[in-house]
Every structure is written in structure tokens, then in C-alpha cells.
Design a protein around this motif. Structure first.
Motif: not given
Length: 307
Positions: A133-139, A182-184, A198-215
Motif C-alpha cells: 500500500t502506498p505511503p500516502g495512504d494513512v492506513r 519520496a518523503e522517506s 515498489a511500482p511507483d518508485c520514480a519520484r523517490a531519491k536515489p537510495a543507498s541499500i545493503a542487501y543480503f540473500h541466501g542461495m
């Protein structure tokens, strides 16, 4: 996706100079170019002490007509007058704040590195984060997260430029959804075993991400699959989307392989952002702590990137 290749001279001051330095350190610094001689406040200090109990304490807040609970962990070295970093921790499906703190060891790391940890509880009889659910929705849980950060900032002496989000599985998907807000309020993100964009990520600023996943993750397979929290994309496809979103240059990509661990890294991305991906060949669906200490690696990554 860009193809990854994985003093000062010491001077002994006189006593009066030492005294003057101490005075300036307490009251602030006079701006040399200001004819009024105004004193600049210490930007790292809070106006008035923001006292918080040290250790792990339980709290509750109102949001969208509901009582939401969270654990707050404050290190023993917390200074109520100096701005402190915060890591928000999000548990997995059916989890609890206590369980994610125990699995990640983030509270022990916080005690050593002097940062605060806030770990909220998701809603439902089987606790689950709503990351679609998009962040603009208070729920939405993204909207709740904004309110949670505001709550913590109102209570403690917090550095608003050094607030980070980290999560596991369902909580990982929420963290990556927050990166599309966009208001993170977050400066960087750490995510384990839950690839998402998220499908509506275009307005968000570039994000620094550290990601981990097991094969060997069967609950959220590396290749993507239908899961208990809905369809999840493959790790490779998701990383490619984030690399494109951050406008990472191919020249800044590196790959390092050490035993069963493969590390892919992109630096020099837009606005100083970076992406760091750790693929663990022998790891399943859990917070990494044997092949690699994910919490420590996340914290080092958080400190290395620009907010």
C-alpha cells in the motif's frame, strides 16, 4: 544493470588559550564574519536534555485510530544532549520486535557503537507488514513508519540525517518499499531475504541499500516465486532495478568472491548513493551471522554513505 566486476603540527598552548578553548567549546563558536559577534550553537547538540531510559523498553503510540507498539533500545553511552543515530528494525512475517533484535544482535551492536534501535510490531494475529500500500495512504505501514520516526525524534536527541531502516523477509520488503517513498526519513537501508521495488518508485531519491540473500532460501527463493507474502521478484532483477534507479555507473561496479560469499558493489551512484549486495551460497532463510555478520556489515555501510 551495469555489469559488476563483483596534521596538524602540534603546538603547546598557553594556559589562557586552553581556558578560552574550553569556554568556546561550551557556549559555541563566534562566527568571524558576523559583526554582531553572534555565537553559533553546536549543531550536534540538542536544546535541552532529551532523557531516555537505557536498555530495552516497551512503548505504544496512536496511529490511524490504532495502538501500535514498539521496543526502544538505548545504549548505555547515550548522551541526552548530543544527537544520536537511529536504526529502525522490522521483523519478518509472524515475528516480533524481540525476535528480530535477538536474531540480528542489533541491540548489542548499538551498545558498542552508540546508536538507538527502534523495533515496531506489525499488525495482525499473525504479524505482517503491508508493504504494497502506498505511503500516502494513512492506513499503510509506510505511513505508520513516518509517524514512528517522528515519535522517536520527539522523545530523544536524534540526528535526523542519520536514521536508517533494516528488515528481514517481510520486513525487508517493507524496508525496500520505504526506499521508494519520496518523503522517506531514512538515509540508508539494510535488507535481508526480501527483494522488492515498489511500482511507483520514480519520484523517490536515489537510495543507498545493503542487501543480503541466501542461495538456499526456500521461503523467498533467490530466483523469485509465489510466497506467503505474495509474489516476490528475483534478487537479480530487483538489484538491476535499484542500480538503474540510483543511476549507478558501470565503472563503479565491483565483484568480490570469497569462498561461499559473493559481494557485488556499486559506488559513485547518483547523489552519493551506493548499492552493496551479499549473496551467500550456503545460507537459507535467516539473518546472516555465521558466514558474515550482516548487522555489523550494514552498520559499516550506513556510516560509509551520504544521507
Amino acid at each position: 544493470m551495469p555489469a559488476p566486476a563483483y596534521a596538524f603540527g602540534a603546538v603547546r598552548p598557553k594556559r589562557w588559550a586552553v581556558a578560552l578553548a574550553l569556554i568556546l567549546g561550551v557556549v559555541g563558536v563566534v562566527h568571524a564574519g558576523d559583526p554582531s559577534g553572534a555565537v553559533r550553537a553546536d549543531p550536534t547538540a540538542c536544546t535541552g536534555a532529551r532523557l531516555l531510559p537505557t536498555g530495552t523498553t516497551a512503548h505504544a503510540m496512536q496511529h490511524d485510530g490504532q495502538v501500535r507498539s514498539y521496543l526502544l533500545h538505548v545504549p548505555p553511552g547515550y548522551d541526552a544532549t548530543q544527537r544520536t543515530s537511529v536504526v529502525a528494525m522490522f521483523h519478518g512475517l509472524g515475528g516480533t520486535p524481540a525476535k528480530i533484535l535477538a536474531a540480528s544482535g542489533m541491540n548489542s551492536l548499538a551498545d558498542r557503537e552508540d546508536f538507538i534501535v527502534v523495533a515496531p510490531l506489525a499488525r495482525g494475529a499473525i504479524s505482517q507488514w503491508d508493504f504494497r500500500t502506498p505511503p500516502g495512504d494513512v492506513r499503510s505501514d509506510a505511513h505508520f513508519t513516518r509517524a514512528l520516526v517522528a515519535e522517536v525524534r520527539s522523545r530523544g536527541c536524534i540526528d535526523g540525517s542519520r536514521i536508517y531502516a533494516a528488515g528481514f523477509s517481510n520486513g525487508s520488503a517493507l524496508v525496500l518499499a520505504l526506499a521508494c517513498d519520496a518523503e522517506s526519513p531514512f538515509a540508508a537501508y539494510g535488507a535481508v531475504s526480501g527483494p522488492y521495488m515498489a511500482p511507483d518508485c520514480a519520484r523517490a531519491k536515489p537510495a543507498s541499500i545493503a542487501y543480503f540473500h541466501g542461495m538456499r532460501d526456500k521461503r523467498v527463493p533467490y530466483e523469485g516465486a509465489e510466497t506467503v507474502i505474495g509474489p516476490m521478484p528475483s534478487v537479480d532483477d530487483t538489484v538491476a532495478q535499484w542500480v538503474a534507479h540510483d543511476r549507478c555507473p558501470a565503472v563503479g561496479a565491483t565483484t568480490t568472491a570469497i569462498g561461499a560469499l559473493r559481494h557485488l558493489s556499486w559506488r559513485g551512484c547518483a547523489d552519493g548513493s551506493a548499492i552493496s549486495v551479499h549473496v551467500l551460497r550456503d545460507e537459507g532463510h535467516r539473518w546472516p551471522g555465521s558466514q558474515i555478520d550482516a548487522s555489523s556489515v550494514m552498520w559499516e555501510f550506513f556510516q560509509s554513505v551520504e544521507g
